[in-house]
Design a protein around this motif. Sequence first.
Motif, PDB file in Angstrom:
ATOM      1  N   PHE A   1      91.075  13.370  97.587  1.00  0.00           N
ATOM      2  CA  PHE A   1      91.143  12.409  98.690  1.00  0.00           C
ATOM      3  C   PHE A   1      92.547  11.829  98.891  1.00  0.00           C
ATOM      4  CE2 PHE A   1      86.442  12.025  97.914  1.00  0.00           C
ATOM      5  CZ  PHE A   1      86.059  12.505  99.159  1.00  0.00           C
ATOM      6  N   THR A   2      93.358  11.777  97.836  1.00  0.00           N
ATOM      7  CA  THR A   2      94.672  11.143  97.995  1.00  0.00           C
ATOM      8  C   THR A   2      95.803  12.147  98.115  1.00  0.00           C
ATOM      9  OG1 THR A   2      94.843  10.943  95.600  1.00  0.00           O
ATOM     10  CG2 THR A   2      94.044   9.012  96.783  1.00  0.00           C
ATOM     11  N   ASN A   3      95.629  13.343  97.517  1.00  0.00           N
ATOM     12  CA  ASN A   3      96.719  14.305  97.551  1.00  0.00           C
ATOM     13  C   ASN A   3      96.179  15.731  97.691  1.00  0.00           C
ATOM     14  OD1 ASN A   3      99.281  15.367  97.371  1.00  0.00           O
ATOM     15  ND2 ASN A   3      99.291  15.390  95.128  1.00  0.00           N
ATOM     16  N   PRO A   4      95.474  16.003  98.804  1.00  0.00           N
ATOM     17  CA  PRO A   4      94.889  17.344  98.959  1.00  0.00           C
ATOM     18  C   PRO A   4      95.979  18.402  99.064  1.00  0.00           C
ATOM     19  CG  PRO A   4      94.652  16.070 100.994  1.00  0.00           C
ATOM     20  CD  PRO A   4      95.190  15.134  99.953  1.00  0.00           C
ATOM     21  N   LYS A   5      95.703  19.568  98.433  1.00  0.00           N
ATOM     22  CA  LYS A   5      96.718  20.616  98.366  1.00  0.00           C
ATOM     23  C   LYS A   5      96.732  21.473  99.635  1.00  0.00           C
ATOM     24  CE  LYS A   5      97.610  20.024  93.819  1.00  0.00           C
ATOM     25  NZ  LYS A   5      97.180  18.623  93.800  1.00  0.00           N
ATOM     26  N   ASP A   6      95.567  21.655 100.236  1.00  0.00           N
ATOM     27  CA  ASP A   6      95.439  22.623 101.324  1.00  0.00           C
ATOM     28  C   ASP A   6      95.493  21.920 102.685  1.00  0.00           C
ATOM     29  OD1 ASP A   6      93.868  24.467 103.286  1.00  0.00           O
ATOM     30  OD2 ASP A   6      94.186  25.729 101.519  1.00  0.00           O
ATOM     31  N   GLU A   7      96.201  22.522 103.617  1.00  0.00           N
ATOM     32  CA  GLU A   7      96.341  21.936 104.958  1.00  0.00           C
ATOM     33  C   GLU A   7      94.975  21.746 105.634  1.00  0.00           C
ATOM     34  OE1 GLU A   7      97.303  20.252 108.370  1.00  0.00           O
ATOM     35  OE2 GLU A   7      98.578  20.393 106.590  1.00  0.00           O
ATOM     36  N   ARG A   8      94.025  22.662 105.371  1.00  0.00           N
ATOM     37  CA  ARG A   8      92.698  22.538 105.996  1.00  0.00           C
ATOM     38  C   ARG A   8      91.958  21.313 105.475  1.00  0.00           C
ATOM     39  NH1 ARG A   8      91.314  28.714 104.661  1.00  0.00           N
ATOM     40  NH2 ARG A   8      92.549  28.060 102.856  1.00  0.00           N
ATOM     41  N   THR A   9      92.130  21.032 104.167  1.00  0.00           N
ATOM     42  CA  THR A   9      91.527  19.814 103.605  1.00  0.00           C
ATOM     43  C   THR A   9      92.165  18.588 104.238  1.00  0.00           C
ATOM     44  OG1 THR A   9      91.448  21.032 101.507  1.00  0.00           O
ATOM     45  CG2 THR A   9      90.810  18.729 101.452  1.00  0.00           C
ATOM     46  N   ARG A  10      93.485  18.605 104.354  1.00  0.00           N
ATOM     47  CA  ARG A  10      94.189  17.457 104.954  1.00  0.00           C
ATOM     48  C   ARG A  10      93.719  17.212 106.379  1.00  0.00           C
ATOM     49  NH1 ARG A  10      98.666  19.508 101.755  1.00  0.00           N
ATOM     50  NH2 ARG A  10      99.533  20.744 103.458  1.00  0.00           N
ATOM     51  N   ARG A  11      93.543  18.303 107.125  1.00  0.00           N
ATOM     52  CA  ARG A  11      93.103  18.186 108.521  1.00  0.00           C
ATOM     53  C   ARG A  11      91.701  17.565 108.596  1.00  0.00           C
ATOM     54  NH1 ARG A  11      93.724  23.678 110.343  1.00  0.00           N
ATOM     55  NH2 ARG A  11      91.555  23.941 109.706  1.00  0.00           N
ATOM     56  N   PHE A  12      90.806  18.052 107.737  1.00  0.00           N
ATOM     57  CA  PHE A  12      89.440  17.508 107.707  1.00  0.00           C
ATOM     58  C   PHE A  12      89.452  16.011 107.367  1.00  0.00           C
ATOM     59  CE2 PHE A  12      85.698  16.431 105.056  1.00  0.00           C
ATOM     60  CZ  PHE A  12      84.688  16.606 105.998  1.00  0.00           C
ATOM     61  N   LEU A  13      90.221  15.644 106.341  1.00  0.00           N
ATOM     62  CA  LEU A  13      90.259  14.241 105.913  1.00  0.00           C
ATOM     63  C   LEU A  13      90.900  13.352 106.980  1.00  0.00           C
ATOM     64  CD1 LEU A  13      91.115  14.675 102.130  1.00  0.00           C
ATOM     65  CD2 LEU A  13      88.910  14.032 103.128  1.00  0.00           C
ATOM     66  N   ARG A  14      91.884  13.886 107.701  1.00  0.00           N
ATOM     67  CA  ARG A  14      92.473  13.108 108.808  1.00  0.00           C
ATOM     68  C   ARG A  14      91.416  12.777 109.856  1.00  0.00           C
ATOM     69  NH1 ARG A  14      97.203  16.214 108.406  1.00  0.00           N
ATOM     70  NH2 ARG A  14      96.494  17.683 110.020  1.00  0.00           N
ATOM     71  N   ARG A  15      90.587  13.760 110.182  1.00  0.00           N
ATOM     72  CA  ARG A  15      89.518  13.530 111.177  1.00  0.00           C
ATOM     73  C   ARG A  15      88.544  12.469 110.669  1.00  0.00           C
ATOM     74  NH1 ARG A  15      89.268  19.301 111.889  1.00  0.00           N
ATOM     75  NH2 ARG A  15      87.287  19.352 110.794  1.00  0.00           N
ATOM     76  N   ILE A  16      88.217  12.538 109.364  1.00  0.00           N
ATOM     77  CA  ILE A  16      87.307  11.559 108.769  1.00  0.00           C
ATOM     78  C   ILE A  16      87.896  10.157 108.863  1.00  0.00           C
ATOM     79  CG2 ILE A  16      86.280  10.835 106.564  1.00  0.00           C
ATOM     80  CD1 ILE A  16      84.868  13.207 107.530  1.00  0.00           C
ATOM     81  N   VAL A  17      89.170  10.035 108.521  1.00  0.00           N
ATOM     82  CA  VAL A  17      89.841   8.725 108.557  1.00  0.00           C
ATOM     83  C   VAL A  17      89.870   8.194 109.991  1.00  0.00           C
ATOM     84  CG1 VAL A  17      92.063   7.551 108.263  1.00  0.00           C
ATOM     85  CG2 VAL A  17      91.222   9.087 106.482  1.00  0.00           C
ATOM     86  N   GLU A  18      90.173   9.082 110.947  1.00  0.00           N
ATOM     87  CA  GLU A  18      90.230   8.655 112.343  1.00  0.00           C
ATOM     88  C   GLU A  18      88.859   8.195 112.837  1.00  0.00           C
ATOM     89  OE1 GLU A  18      91.923  12.111 114.158  1.00  0.00           O
ATOM     90  OE2 GLU A  18      93.894  11.702 113.237  1.00  0.00           O
ATOM     91  N   ALA A  19      87.810   8.786 112.275  1.00  0.00           N
ATOM     92  CA  ALA A  19      86.444   8.386 112.672  1.00  0.00           C
ATOM     93  C   ALA A  19      86.003   7.125 111.909  1.00  0.00           C
ATOM     94  CB  ALA A  19      85.474   9.519 112.409  1.00  0.00           C
ATOM     95  N   GLY A  20      86.895   6.599 111.040  1.00  0.00           N
ATOM     96  CA  GLY A  20      86.559   5.378 110.291  1.00  0.00           C
ATOM     97  C   GLY A  20      85.572   5.588 109.172  1.00  0.00           C
ATOM     98  N   ARG A  21      85.505   6.830 108.651  1.00  0.00           N
ATOM     99  CA  ARG A  21      84.488   7.142 107.625  1.00  0.00           C
ATOM    100  C   ARG A  21      85.078   7.218 106.228  1.00  0.00           C
ATOM    101  NH1 ARG A  21      81.978  11.595 110.183  1.00  0.00           N
ATOM    102  NH2 ARG A  21      81.652  12.497 108.132  1.00  0.00           N
TER     103      ARG A  21
END
Length: 276
Positions: A255-275
Motif C-alpha cells: 500500500f505504501t511502496n508498490p513495485k508495479d505500475e499496475r498496482t500503483r494505478r489501481f491504488l491511485r483509483r482507490i484513493v481518488e474514490a476515497g476508499r
Amino acid sequence: GGRGGAVTGGTGPGEGRPRRGAEGRPGPGAEAIRVEGLRKSFGANQVLRGIDLSVATHEVICLIGASGSGKSTLLRCLNLLEPIDAGEIRLWGNLITGPGINENLVRRYVGIVFQSFNLFPHKNVLQNVTLAPVKALGMPRQRAEEEARALLSRFGLADKAADYPDRLSGGQQQRVAIVRALAVKPQIMLLDEVTSALDPELVAEVLDVIRELAGAGMTMLIATHEMGFARDIANRVCFLEEGTIIEDAPPGELFTNPKDERTRRFLRRIVEAGRL
C-alpha cells in the motif's frame, strides 16, 4: 469416511501449538495451500492466467483488484466449486486437483462464504448452522446444537438462534453464514467479498468476526474491497489484474511502496474514490 489421508498430510491440519506472532496471533506454520500454474477459462474468456500462490497455516491473505480480476474464481477453484483447466492445487502437500478426489472431504477442511448469504429461508438460525454437522459429519443433533449455540454466542448471535433469516439484518445474516461455515470446523476459510452486499453501517460487525478468526489463528484467503481492513489484518496482500497476481507483498509494502505500475494505478483509483 474418516478424515482420510487423501487431503491431509503428515504435518496435517491443526497439528501442534501455533507459534504466536508479534501481535498475539499465531505466527505462520507449515504451508497450507500451494497453487501452481492455475488456469481457468469460461468459454473464450480466460479468467485465471497462471496463478502461483503459497499460503502458510495461520496466514491471512487479502486478494484485491477490480471486479473481474479473478479473485472470486480463484477462491471457487480452491474450494473445488470450479474445475480448473491447468495447474495444480495442494493442501498440506496433498494434490486436490485431479481424478479421484473427494470434493466433500476437501470442503470439510476449506470453508467458503459468499457475498450473498445463501441461508436457507425456511430454517431458523440454529437449523441453518447445525444442518452440515449433522448431515455431512454425522454429529449427534444435541452436540451439534450445543456447538452451534457456542459459536453463535462467540459472534454475538446467541439471542438469534430461533429467528428465521428474514428477521435478521444483512450484517446478522452474514455473521450467521460465517458461523455456518465454521460449524464443520474447517482449517481454512475463504471469504469472497463478504461485506460488499451490506449497508455501510453493517460492514464493521462482519469485519470484527473476521478479525476474531484471524486472532484465533484461522488460515484465511479474503477477497475484499475494504482496503483499510486489508491493511490492518493481512499478512500479505495480493493484487490481481486480468487473472494474474501482479504483486504479492506485506500490506505495509504494497500500500505504501508498490513495485508495479499496475498496482500503483489501481491504488491511485482507490484513493481518488476515497476508499483508502
